[in-house]
Design a protein around this motif. Structure first.
Motif, mmCIF file in Angstrom:
data_model
loop_
_atom_site.group_PDB
_atom_site.id
_atom_site.type_symbol
_atom_site.label_atom_id
_atom_site.label_comp_id
_atom_site.label_asym_id
_atom_site.label_seq_id
_atom_site.Cartn_x
_atom_site.Cartn_y
_atom_site.Cartn_z
ATOM 1 N N SER A 36 38.277 35.313 44.300
ATOM 2 C CA SER A 36 38.893 36.422 43.562
ATOM 3 C C SER A 36 40.055 35.888 42.713
ATOM 4 O O SER A 36 40.647 34.845 43.030
ATOM 5 C CB SER A 36 39.396 37.503 44.513
ATOM 6 N N THR A 37 40.374 36.637 41.667
ATOM 7 C CA THR A 37 41.492 36.214 40.814
ATOM 8 C C THR A 37 42.816 36.328 41.579
ATOM 9 O O THR A 37 43.766 35.607 41.270
ATOM 10 C CB THR A 37 41.519 37.022 39.508
ATOM 11 N N GLU A 39 43.129 35.492 44.818
ATOM 12 C CA GLU A 39 43.219 34.235 45.579
ATOM 13 C C GLU A 39 43.762 33.117 44.690
ATOM 14 O O GLU A 39 44.582 32.295 45.124
ATOM 15 C CB GLU A 39 41.826 33.805 46.079
ATOM 16 N N SER A 81 43.420 40.307 40.839
ATOM 17 C CA SER A 81 42.942 41.416 41.676
ATOM 18 C C SER A 81 41.999 40.884 42.752
ATOM 19 O O SER A 81 41.236 39.947 42.525
ATOM 20 C CB SER A 81 42.226 42.418 40.762
ATOM 21 N N ALA A 82 42.057 41.518 43.941
ATOM 22 C CA ALA A 82 41.187 41.122 45.048
ATOM 23 C C ALA A 82 39.731 41.478 44.759
ATOM 24 O O ALA A 82 38.806 40.870 45.295
ATOM 25 C CB ALA A 82 41.646 41.802 46.338
ATOM 26 N N SER A 83 39.524 42.470 43.897
ATOM 27 C CA SER A 83 38.156 42.954 43.653
ATOM 28 C C SER A 83 37.472 42.209 42.501
ATOM 29 O O SER A 83 36.263 42.324 42.321
ATOM 30 C CB SER A 83 38.172 44.450 43.363
ATOM 31 N N GLU A 84 38.245 41.455 41.735
ATOM 32 C CA GLU A 84 37.639 40.724 40.615
ATOM 33 C C GLU A 84 37.271 39.312 41.077
ATOM 34 O O GLU A 84 38.140 38.472 41.307
ATOM 35 C CB GLU A 84 38.605 40.653 39.430
ATOM 36 N N LYS A 85 35.968 39.035 41.185
ATOM 37 C CA LYS A 85 35.498 37.736 41.681
ATOM 38 C C LYS A 85 34.987 36.898 40.509
ATOM 39 O O LYS A 85 34.255 37.397 39.648
ATOM 40 C CB LYS A 85 34.366 37.945 42.694
ATOM 41 N N LYS A 87 32.560 34.386 38.660
ATOM 42 C CA LYS A 87 31.117 34.133 38.762
ATOM 43 C C LYS A 87 30.755 32.870 37.975
ATOM 44 O O LYS A 87 31.409 32.544 36.969
ATOM 45 C CB LYS A 87 30.306 35.293 38.157
#
Ligand code: MG
Ligand code: MG
Length: 250
Positions: A36-37, A39, A81-85, A87
């Motif tokens: 995630s962004t 992290e 954001s924790a939800s933006e991973k 790819k």
């Protein structure tokens, strides 16, 4: 007002720049698909804090994170954001600032996540090459407009477009100082560079049109046509011998 730095101040700015550049290297080594962004932001923050500095962006005008992390069609100011991973195939622009001993460093790079498209590779190369060309040009007596025009021509010659709404800037005790350093403009215009000036040059280049929009979060800047965007930035000091890159890692 353009603040001229003493050699002692430039040494302090190199210290801030070294930590800034090191944080970007730490980000580069950590980037992988699935992360995630947020992290990635934590890794950058840990690097900066463990080197005795403060993240320049954390709390700046209320910005909620330590780095701006901008994926694909996000140009700049992406909020981690924790939800933006991330790819495989993404490009991710990471913009970092570190503050220590009273001075800031400011630097950005766009990284590939795994294997990316040829268009993305060309966009990233053009953006970074235009930054390095600008740094080569920068020396006492050269005008800001000479830098602006060189960046614009280099990218437009390759079919890319230059974001106009956001520009480079002086750096010092404040993150953003005079002068503005646009990535477009006319050669022979603008302030002349002098020894002791410190500026951040930061081309923001779109694969499609130059239009951008700001999202409702008040920060995130995206291309209006959803095309990819790349961002490279260094903080440089002007000396009698030319430009010295303060944010170059060792
Ligand atoms: Mg920056
Ligand atoms: Mg900047």
């Amino acid at each position: 007002m353009i603040v001229i730095k003493t050699s002692n101040e430039l040494l302090k700015m190199r210290k801030a720049g070294l930590i800034t550049g090191g944080a970007l290297m730490a980000a580069k080594q950590a980037i992988r698909p699935g992360m995630s962004t947020l992290e990635l932001d934590k890794i950058i923050k840990n690097y900066i804090v463990s080197h005795g500095a403060k993240p320049s962006f954390l709390g700046y005008n209320g910005f909620p994170a330590s780095a701006c992390i901008s994926v694909n069609d996000t140009v700049i100011h992406g909020i981690p954001s924790a939800s933006e991973k991330l790819k495989e195939g993404d490009i991710v622009s990471v913009d970092v600032g570190a503050y220590i001993d009273g001075y800031h460093g400011d630097s950005a790079k766009t990284f590939a996540v795994g294997e990316i498209s040829d268009e993305a590779k060309r966009l990233m190369a053009s953006t970074e090459e235009s930054l390095m060309l600008a740094i080569e040009i920068a020396k006492p007596g050269v005008r800001i407009g000479d830098i602006s025009a060189a960046i614009q021509k280099y990218n437009e010659d390759r079919g890319f477009s230059v974001v106009r709404e956001f520009v480079g800037h002086g750096v010092g005790a404040k993150l953003h100082e005079d002068p503005e350093v646009p990535n477009f403009g006319r050669a022979g215009h603008g302030p002349r560079l002098m020894p002791g000036m410190v500026i951040a040059i930061e081309p923001m280049i779109n694969a499609g049109g130059r239009g951008v929009k700001i999202l409702n979060d008040g920060w995130t800047v995206k291309t209006t046509d959803k095309s990819l965007s790349a961002h490279f930035e260094h903080t440089i000091a002007i000396t009698s011998g030319g430009a010295v890159i303060l944010t170059q890692p060792e």
